[in-house]
Structure formats: C-alpha cells, structure tokens
Enzyme design. Structure first.
Site, short mmCIF file in Angstrom:
data_model
loop_
_atom_site.label_atom_id
_atom_site.label_comp_id
_atom_site.label_asym_id
_atom_site.label_seq_id
_atom_site.Cartn_x
_atom_site.Cartn_y
_atom_site.Cartn_z
N TYR A 154 0.84 -1.06 -0.02
CA TYR A 154 0.01 -0.02 0.05
C TYR A 154 0.72 1.27 0.10
O TYR A 154 0.42 2.42 -0.36
CB TYR A 154 -1.11 0.02 1.19
CG TYR A 154 -2.29 0.81 1.03
CD1 TYR A 154 -2.95 0.63 -0.36
CD2 TYR A 154 -2.64 1.72 1.97
CE1 TYR A 154 -4.41 1.17 -0.27
CE2 TYR A 154 -3.93 2.32 1.83
CZ TYR A 154 -4.65 2.13 0.63
OH TYR A 154 -5.78 2.72 0.31
N LYS A 161 -3.48 8.04 3.17
CA LYS A 161 -4.73 7.72 3.91
C LYS A 161 -4.38 8.09 5.47
O LYS A 161 -5.39 8.64 6.18
CB LYS A 161 -5.01 6.15 4.00
CG LYS A 161 -5.51 5.83 2.53
CD LYS A 161 -6.77 6.50 2.11
CE LYS A 161 -7.52 5.79 1.11
NZ LYS A 161 -8.71 6.88 0.50
N1 NAD Z 1 -11.41 -0.85 -2.90
C1 NAD Z 1 -11.01 -0.88 -1.46
O1 NAD Z 1 -10.31 -1.92 -0.94
C2 NAD Z 1 -11.22 0.34 -0.68
C3 NAD Z 1 -10.86 0.24 0.62
C4 NAD Z 1 -10.67 1.10 1.44
C5 NAD Z 1 -11.01 2.36 1.11
N2 NAD Z 1 -11.00 2.52 -0.28
C6 NAD Z 1 -11.31 3.93 -0.70
O2 NAD Z 1 -12.64 4.22 -1.43
C7 NAD Z 1 -12.50 5.28 -2.03
C8 NAD Z 1 -13.28 4.81 -3.49
O3 NAD Z 1 -12.41 3.84 -4.11
P1 NAD Z 1 -13.02 2.60 -4.85
O4 NAD Z 1 -12.48 1.48 -4.05
O5 NAD Z 1 -14.35 2.82 -5.02
O6 NAD Z 1 -12.42 2.78 -6.37
P2 NAD Z 1 -13.00 3.51 -7.74
O7 NAD Z 1 -11.49 3.35 -8.56
O8 NAD Z 1 -14.17 3.07 -8.14
O9 NAD Z 1 -13.00 5.00 -7.21
C9 NAD Z 1 -11.88 5.89 -7.15
C10 NAD Z 1 -12.35 7.36 -7.80
O10 NAD Z 1 -11.49 8.41 -7.68
C11 NAD Z 1 -11.74 9.17 -8.93
N3 NAD Z 1 -10.70 9.95 -8.78
C12 NAD Z 1 -9.28 9.83 -9.04
N4 NAD Z 1 -8.32 10.91 -9.34
C13 NAD Z 1 -9.57 11.69 -9.39
C14 NAD Z 1 -9.42 13.31 -9.36
N5 NAD Z 1 -8.33 13.84 -9.81
N6 NAD Z 1 -10.72 14.00 -9.18
C15 NAD Z 1 -11.65 13.47 -8.93
N7 NAD Z 1 -11.81 12.17 -8.85
C16 NAD Z 1 -10.72 11.39 -8.91
C17 NAD Z 1 -11.81 8.08 -9.86
O11 NAD Z 1 -12.38 8.87 -11.12
C18 NAD Z 1 -12.78 7.18 -9.16
O12 NAD Z 1 -14.19 7.48 -9.38
C19 NAD Z 1 -10.89 5.67 -2.40
O13 NAD Z 1 -10.74 6.80 -1.61
C20 NAD Z 1 -10.32 4.50 -1.70
O14 NAD Z 1 -9.04 4.60 -1.50
C21 NAD Z 1 -11.07 1.52 -1.15
#
Ligand code: NAD
Length: 255
Positions: A154, A161
């Site tokens: 990570y 984060k």
């Molecule tokens: N998937 C996991 O395992 C997980 C676990 C914990 C937290 N998260 C967090 O959840 C959140 C959503 O991620 P996800 O897993 O749904 O993946 P995802 O890829 O579906 O979503 C990530 C989003 O970030 C957007 N993004 C990237 N750069 C950007 C910018 N410059 N301006 C505006 N938007 C931008 C992308 O367009 C995308 O819609 C993130 O913060 C991620 O770190 C994910």
C-alpha cells in the site's frame, strides 16, 4: 418521501464503475429517500452511462479535485440541480504506480505529491468548495483504508490515507462551529478499479478472508455504503472526527 435519508440532498464523488463504493452509496441513498448529484472525473461519458443504472438517473458534474477552476465553480454547478447540500461524499483516491506495490523507498516526491494532492488534500478542498451549500446538520463522509498500520504494497497510499484520517479530524475541528460533521469509513478490501491498480492487492484479499471474525466479501460494497449512509443521516448527530471500521472486524483481532 421515506427512508433514512428522506429529503436529503447529497453530492457523491467517485463513481467510475458500478463496482465503485460511491455507486453503492448513491444507489442506497436514492433508495432511502435522498436526492443525489454525482461528480465524475476524466471519462465523463462513462460516468454518465453508469449514472443511468441508478434507480433514478443522477446528474453528473465534471470535477477534477486538483483543478482549482473546477473547485471554484462547483457550488454554482451543484445549484443547477439542488438548492443546497445536506451531505457530501468523498470517495476519491489515486497514486501513481511508483507509489504502490513495494516502491516506497524509490517513489519520487513528484509522484508522492500527486498521491497526496488527489487522495488527502482534496478532502479539505472538496469540503471547502461545497461549504457555501451546506448548513448546520450537514455531514461530510470519506473513505479510508485503516492507516494506523503499515501494510505490504500500500506504501505511499497508506501515508496518504494517514493524512486523510488526520485531515478529517481537522475538518471536524474547523467545521464543528458551523454544525457540520466530518467522518470516515475504513473499509476492508473491495475489488474496485482503484484496488485493481495496486500490484499485489490480492495479499490483502487472502489475509482478510482468513482473519476477519465476521468474514469478508471482497465484492460486496454495500456494508461500507450502509455505514456512509448512517453517517450522512441524522442518527450520528454528535459524532465527528470519527473513523468507523467496516472490515468484518479485521482491525480488532490479532493474527
Ligand atoms: N477498494 C478498496 O479496497 C478500498 C478500501 C478502503 C478504502 N477505499 C477508498 O474508497 C474510495 C473509493 O475508491 P473505490 O475503491 O470505490 O475505487 P474506484 O476506482 O471505483 O473510485 C476511485 C475514484 O477516484 C476518482 N478520482 C481519481 N482521481 C481523481 C481526481 N483527480 N478528481 C476527482 N476524482 C478522482 C476516480 O475517477 C474514481 O471514481 C477511495 O478513497 C479508496 O481509497 C477503497
């Protein structure tokens, strides 16, 4: 209108596919009485296509959270669809490949700064951009991956984060006087586009499946989305600066 979020007006960022955590939040929020406006980054036509799969097709506003012009114009664009906001969802993360997958010692500041700009600083930028539309009782919710520990692969995203978790506490501090809350959901690993871009992500998947007391479904975004809804609702009126773990209990138990 009935449901947990009856009558609430929400701005939801971060939909890119129907596996996005933000998509589940938007869907459940609509099913629970909320009016949802989405923002999309980059591939707008794709986001618009995904938005049509929601129970109610939702308008999509273009937003790159690192673009000062987009941020400055956001409130006016949102006003074209709703007359104010009760809730804001930050579901955005990005780090260049060099920052992930074991490259911690070699990633350049330029790449790390991109990760921090998109994944950490944007939490504050987005909240400030939406602030003119918000009033007491408003709620800002973001997504983290438990940053109290260092995880394999990570790397700089973990640092981003940790910064996000701190930024949420500072947002809670600075917006508390206006009656606005800031909280995060710490989700376990979910197979989204962002997750698939992390080399070695399957290490998390195996660990979670074996250790989470409640078990963990890597393809079910709904538990994390439900927690977001709860924090957006009126049922956590005195909670701010908090991190709610939605990880099957993984964080609470030793190996
Ligand atoms: N998937 C996991 O395992 C997980 C676990 C914990 C937290 N998260 C967090 O959840 C959140 C959503 O991620 P996800 O897993 O749904 O993946 P995802 O890829 O579906 O979503 C990530 C989003 O970030 C957007 N993004 C990237 N750069 C950007 C910018 N410059 N301006 C505006 N938007 C931008 C992308 O367009 C995308 O819609 C993130 O913060 C991620 O770190 C994910």
């Amino acid at each position: 209108m009935s449901g947990l979020l009856a009558g609430k007006r929400l701005l939801v960022t971060g939909v890119i596919t129907d596996a996005s955590i933000a998509f589940s939040v938007a869907k459940l929020a609509q099913e629970n009485g909320a009016q949802v406006v989405l923002t999309g980054y980059g591939r707008l036509s794709l986001v618009e296509r995904i938005a049509k799969r929601l129970p109610e097709p939702a308008p999509v506003i273009e937003l790159d959270v690192t673009d000062p012009e987009h941020l400055a114009g956001l409130a006016d664009k949102v006003r074209e669809h709703v007359d104010g906001l009760d809730g804001l969802v930050h579901s955005i993360g990005f780090a260049p490949q060099s920052c992930l997958g074991g490259g911690f010692l070699d990633a350049s500041w330029q790449d790390v700064s991109t990760a921090l700009h998109v994944s950490t600083y944007s939490y504050k930028s987005l909240a400030v951009a939406a602030l003119p539309l918000m009033s007491p009782g408003g709620s800002v919710v973001g997504l983290t991956f438990d940053a109290s520990l260092a995880w394999p692969v990570y790397d700089w995203m973990g640092v981003a984060k940790a910064g996000l978790e701190s930024a949420s506490r500072y947002l809670a501090l600075h917006l508390g006087k206006q009656g606005i809350r800031s909280n995060l959901v710490a989700a376990g690993p979910l197979r989204t586009m962002a997750a698939k871009s992390i080399p070695g992500f399957e290490q998390f998947e195996d660990a979670w499946a074996g250790r989470a007391p409640l078990g963990w479904d890597l393809t079910d975004q709904e538990p994390a989305a439900r927690a977001c809804l709860a924090l957006l609702s009126d049922w956590f009126p005195a909670t701010t600066g908090e991190i709610v773990h939605v990880d099957g209990g993984y964080h609470a138990v030793g190996a």
